[in-house]
Scaffold this motif. Structure first.
Motif, PDB file in Angstrom:
ATOM      1  N   VAL A  28       0.827  -1.207   0.000  1.00  0.00           N
ATOM      2  CA  VAL A  28       0.000   0.000   0.000  1.00  0.00           C
ATOM      3  C   VAL A  28       0.859   1.255   0.000  1.00  0.00           C
ATOM      4  O   VAL A  28       1.808   1.374   0.767  1.00  0.00           O
ATOM      5  CB  VAL A  28      -0.945   0.033   1.230  1.00  0.00           C
ATOM      6  N   ALA A  29       0.492   2.183  -0.883  1.00  0.00           N
ATOM      7  CA  ALA A  29       1.037   3.540  -0.875  1.00  0.00           C
ATOM      8  C   ALA A  29      -0.148   4.451  -0.611  1.00  0.00           C
ATOM      9  O   ALA A  29      -1.302   4.051  -0.795  1.00  0.00           O
ATOM     10  CB  ALA A  29       1.685   3.872  -2.214  1.00  0.00           C
ATOM     11  N   ASP A  30       0.118   5.687  -0.176  1.00  0.00           N
ATOM     12  CA  ASP A  30      -1.012   6.579   0.055  1.00  0.00           C
ATOM     13  C   ASP A  30      -0.691   7.999  -0.368  1.00  0.00           C
ATOM     14  O   ASP A  30       0.476   8.370  -0.551  1.00  0.00           O
ATOM     15  CB  ASP A  30      -1.487   6.527   1.501  1.00  0.00           C
ATOM     16  N   ALA A  31      -1.764   8.764  -0.543  1.00  0.00           N
ATOM     17  CA  ALA A  31      -1.671  10.171  -0.926  1.00  0.00           C
ATOM     18  C   ALA A  31      -2.798  10.917  -0.225  1.00  0.00           C
ATOM     19  O   ALA A  31      -3.884  10.369  -0.027  1.00  0.00           O
ATOM     20  CB  ALA A  31      -1.771  10.325  -2.441  1.00  0.00           C
ATOM     21  N   GLY A  32      -2.542  12.191   0.108  1.00  0.00           N
ATOM     22  CA  GLY A  32      -3.499  12.989   0.848  1.00  0.00           C
ATOM     23  C   GLY A  32      -4.493  13.752  -0.003  1.00  0.00           C
ATOM     24  O   GLY A  32      -5.428  14.338   0.537  1.00  0.00           O
ATOM     25  N   ASP A  33      -4.330  13.753  -1.319  1.00  0.00           N
ATOM     26  CA  ASP A  33      -5.277  14.421  -2.210  1.00  0.00           C
ATOM     27  C   ASP A  33      -5.025  13.933  -3.637  1.00  0.00           C
ATOM     28  O   ASP A  33      -4.067  13.208  -3.895  1.00  0.00           O
ATOM     29  CB  ASP A  33      -5.163  15.949  -2.123  1.00  0.00           C
ATOM     30  N   GLY A  34      -5.894  14.337  -4.544  1.00  0.00           N
ATOM     31  CA  GLY A  34      -5.787  13.883  -5.926  1.00  0.00           C
ATOM     32  C   GLY A  34      -4.511  14.307  -6.617  1.00  0.00           C
ATOM     33  O   GLY A  34      -3.942  13.542  -7.406  1.00  0.00           O
ATOM     34  N   ALA A  35      -4.026  15.503  -6.339  1.00  0.00           N
ATOM     35  CA  ALA A  35      -2.795  15.975  -6.972  1.00  0.00           C
ATOM     36  C   ALA A  35      -1.608  15.122  -6.548  1.00  0.00           C
ATOM     37  O   ALA A  35      -0.782  14.716  -7.380  1.00  0.00           O
ATOM     38  CB  ALA A  35      -2.553  17.450  -6.639  1.00  0.00           C
ATOM     39  N   ALA A  36      -1.515  14.818  -5.261  1.00  0.00           N
ATOM     40  CA  ALA A  36      -0.434  13.952  -4.771  1.00  0.00           C
ATOM     41  C   ALA A  36      -0.591  12.542  -5.337  1.00  0.00           C
ATOM     42  O   ALA A  36       0.403  11.871  -5.636  1.00  0.00           O
ATOM     43  CB  ALA A  36      -0.433  13.925  -3.247  1.00  0.00           C
ATOM     44  N   ALA A  37      -1.822  12.107  -5.523  1.00  0.00           N
ATOM     45  CA  ALA A  37      -2.071  10.787  -6.097  1.00  0.00           C
ATOM     46  C   ALA A  37      -1.587  10.718  -7.540  1.00  0.00           C
ATOM     47  O   ALA A  37      -0.975   9.721  -7.944  1.00  0.00           O
ATOM     48  CB  ALA A  37      -3.556  10.450  -6.028  1.00  0.00           C
ATOM     49  N   LEU A  38      -1.844  11.757  -8.322  1.00  0.00           N
ATOM     50  CA  LEU A  38      -1.371  11.774  -9.708  1.00  0.00           C
ATOM     51  C   LEU A  38       0.147  11.672  -9.769  1.00  0.00           C
ATOM     52  O   LEU A  38       0.694  10.960 -10.616  1.00  0.00           O
ATOM     53  CB  LEU A  38      -1.837  13.036 -10.424  1.00  0.00           C
TER      54      LEU A  38
END
Length: 119
Positions: A28-38
């Motif tokens: 699992v990896a994670d991101a705090g918002d859509g921009a970080a996810a991209l």
């Protein structure tokens, strides 16, 4: 081992989702918002994206739209977690909040097995 990217603006929710998916045998990896996810997807594409819909900076709807518009990411299955499934246009599956952890894992595993063909 499948790689799942969890996207949620709530740190506690990211932690819980990380633990659920790790216990189910996933990386699992994670991101705090859509921009970080991209950015995370660009650096290391996951096998599945699990995203919240309502987030600051870039919400789940915009994240889904951008992933679907890019030929490099259009094939990545997306599971949206939302209280309003109408917000998750373009997702391959939607789970309504609040959800049971075992149901979340069942849907995620099905998407990982079947890909975008689950729809």
């Amino acid at each position: 081992m499948s790689r799942i990217l969890v996207v949620d603006d709530e740190p506690a929710q990211r932690y819980i989702l990380r633990r659920i998916f790790e216990r189910a045998g996933h990386e699992v990896a994670d991101a705090g918002d859509g921009a970080a996810a991209l950015q995370a997807v660009g650096n290391s594409p996951p096998d599945l994206v699990v995203t919240d819909m309502m987030m600051p900076v870039m919400g789940g709807a915009e994240l889904i739209r951008r992933l679907r518009c890019d030929p490099a990411t259009t094939g990545i299955p997306i599971l949206a977690a939302s209280g309003d499934p109408h917000l998750a246009v373009g997702a391959d599956a939607v789970i309504a909040k609040p959800y049971a952890w075992h149901h979340l894992v069942e849907i995620a595993d099905a998407l990982l097995r079947e890909g975008r063909d689950l729809r």
